[in-house]
Every structure is written in structure tokens, then in C-alpha cells.
Design a protein around this motif. Structure first.
Motif, PDB file in Angstrom:
ATOM      1  N   GLU A  81       0.740  -1.259   0.010  1.00 46.93           N
ATOM      2  CA  GLU A  81      -0.088   0.091   0.015  1.00 46.93           C
ATOM      3  C   GLU A  81       0.905   1.267   0.152  1.00 46.93           C
ATOM      4  O   GLU A  81       0.435   2.255  -0.711  1.00 46.93           O
ATOM      5  CB  GLU A  81      -0.783  -0.134   1.120  1.00 46.93           C
ATOM      6  N   SER A  84       1.990   2.112  -3.412  1.00 47.78           N
ATOM      7  CA  SER A  84       0.964   2.457  -4.342  1.00 47.78           C
ATOM      8  C   SER A  84       1.083   4.135  -4.339  1.00 47.78           C
ATOM      9  O   SER A  84       1.197   5.007  -3.714  1.00 47.78           O
ATOM     10  CB  SER A  84      -0.411   2.057  -3.975  1.00 47.78           C
ATOM     11  N   GLU A  85       0.608   4.474  -5.826  1.00 46.46           N
ATOM     12  CA  GLU A  85       0.561   6.031  -6.029  1.00 46.46           C
ATOM     13  C   GLU A  85      -0.697   6.671  -5.324  1.00 46.46           C
ATOM     14  O   GLU A  85      -0.563   7.729  -4.856  1.00 46.46           O
ATOM     15  CB  GLU A  85       0.403   6.259  -7.496  1.00 46.46           C
ATOM     16  N   ASN A  86      -1.581   5.962  -5.170  1.00 52.02           N
ATOM     17  CA  ASN A  86      -2.820   6.507  -4.430  1.00 52.02           C
ATOM     18  C   ASN A  86      -3.015   5.660  -3.108  1.00 52.02           C
ATOM     19  O   ASN A  86      -4.063   5.093  -2.800  1.00 52.02           O
ATOM     20  CB  ASN A  86      -3.969   6.186  -5.330  1.00 52.02           C
ATOM     21  N   ARG A  87      -2.121   5.670  -2.044  1.00 51.93           N
ATOM     22  CA  ARG A  87      -1.944   4.836  -1.141  1.00 51.93           C
ATOM     23  C   ARG A  87      -3.095   5.474  -0.114  1.00 51.93           C
ATOM     24  O   ARG A  87      -3.594   6.577  -0.071  1.00 51.93           O
ATOM     25  CB  ARG A  87      -0.691   5.045  -0.294  1.00 51.93           C
ATOM     26  N   ARG A  88      -3.981   4.668   0.429  1.00 56.44           N
ATOM     27  CA  ARG A  88      -5.157   4.654   1.381  1.00 56.44           C
ATOM     28  C   ARG A  88      -4.603   5.056   2.787  1.00 56.44           C
ATOM     29  O   ARG A  88      -4.205   3.950   3.408  1.00 56.44           O
ATOM     30  CB  ARG A  88      -5.957   3.716   1.282  1.00 56.44           C
TER      31      ARG A  88
END
Length: 123
Positions: A81, A84-88
């Protein structure tokens, strides 16, 4: 007689805030709940946090923790995660808190899980 007015460290020592390390190549780091800054005064990058997760995964693999397989899976999920570019961030915080609470009785693992949880909180 000498009165102790605090912490005295001699030889190879480093004092940072309220942490003291003494000995060869001593290094002190401070982990506080309101900050993600460490002994060198900087915030951890996502790559550095991924590296911490890798160390935690290695230590979990060597540990006797009864849930180590599940904890390794959680740490691997969190590490992915972070990449990831768009980590949550909500998911990361939840995974880091779960890891920290699960290893509470294992001192070596806590020393790795705590800075991860605090660094993620600061992202």
C-alpha cells in the motif's frame, strides 16, 4: 559525593531529547506519539517506512509469535500500500495499529512496529 541531576552518559554517547544511547557507535532515537521526527530531526519517507516493514517482516519470520504468518501478511499488505501511487492512509493507519497491538508482548518486534505506526501517522 556526586549528585545526579539527570542522565550522564560518557564515552561514545549520543543524547537526543529524552533518549540516551551509550556505547560504541551509540545512536539515540526519540519516538513520540505526536511526531514522526526521529533522532536526526527528519520525517521518514514512504521508502524508509517500506524498509522498516521489510525489517519487521524478517523479524516476524524469525520470531516465535503464534500469529506470525498472519502478521507477515498484514505487513506485506501495508508495504504494498505504501508503494501505491494512491495509497489509502486509513488502511495504512489501521494495519500499522493492528501490527503494533499484536506484537505488544514481543519487545524486539515492538521496537520495529512502533516507529512504523508513528511514521505512517505523520504521512
Amino acid at each position: 559525593m556526586r549528585e545526579n541531576q539527570g542522565i550522564i552518559a560518557t564515552g561514545g554517547s549520543q543524547v537526543v531529547s529524552s533518549a540516551v544511547a551509550s556505547g560504541r557507535n551509540a545512536q539515540a532515537e526519540v519516538y513520540s506519539s505526536g511526531s514522526t521526527q526521529f533522532g536526526d530531526g527528519r520525517q521518514r519517507s514512504p521508502q524508509e517506512i517500506r524498509d522498516l516493514f521489510s525489517r519487521l517482516i524478517d523479524e516476524l519470520g524469525r520470531s516465535e509469535h503464534p500469529d506470525r504468518a498472519d502478521l507477515i501478511e498484514i505487513a506485506e499488505d501495508a508495504r504494498e500500500e505504501l508503494a501505491s501511487e494512491n495509497r489509502r492512509m486509513g488502511k495504512l493507519r489501521m494495519l500499522a495499529r493492528a501490527l503494533l497491538s499484536a506484537v505488544a508482548g514481543f519487545t524486539a518486534l515492538v521496537s520495529l512496529a512502533q516507529p512504523i505506526e508513528e511514521a505512517i501517522r505523520g504521512l
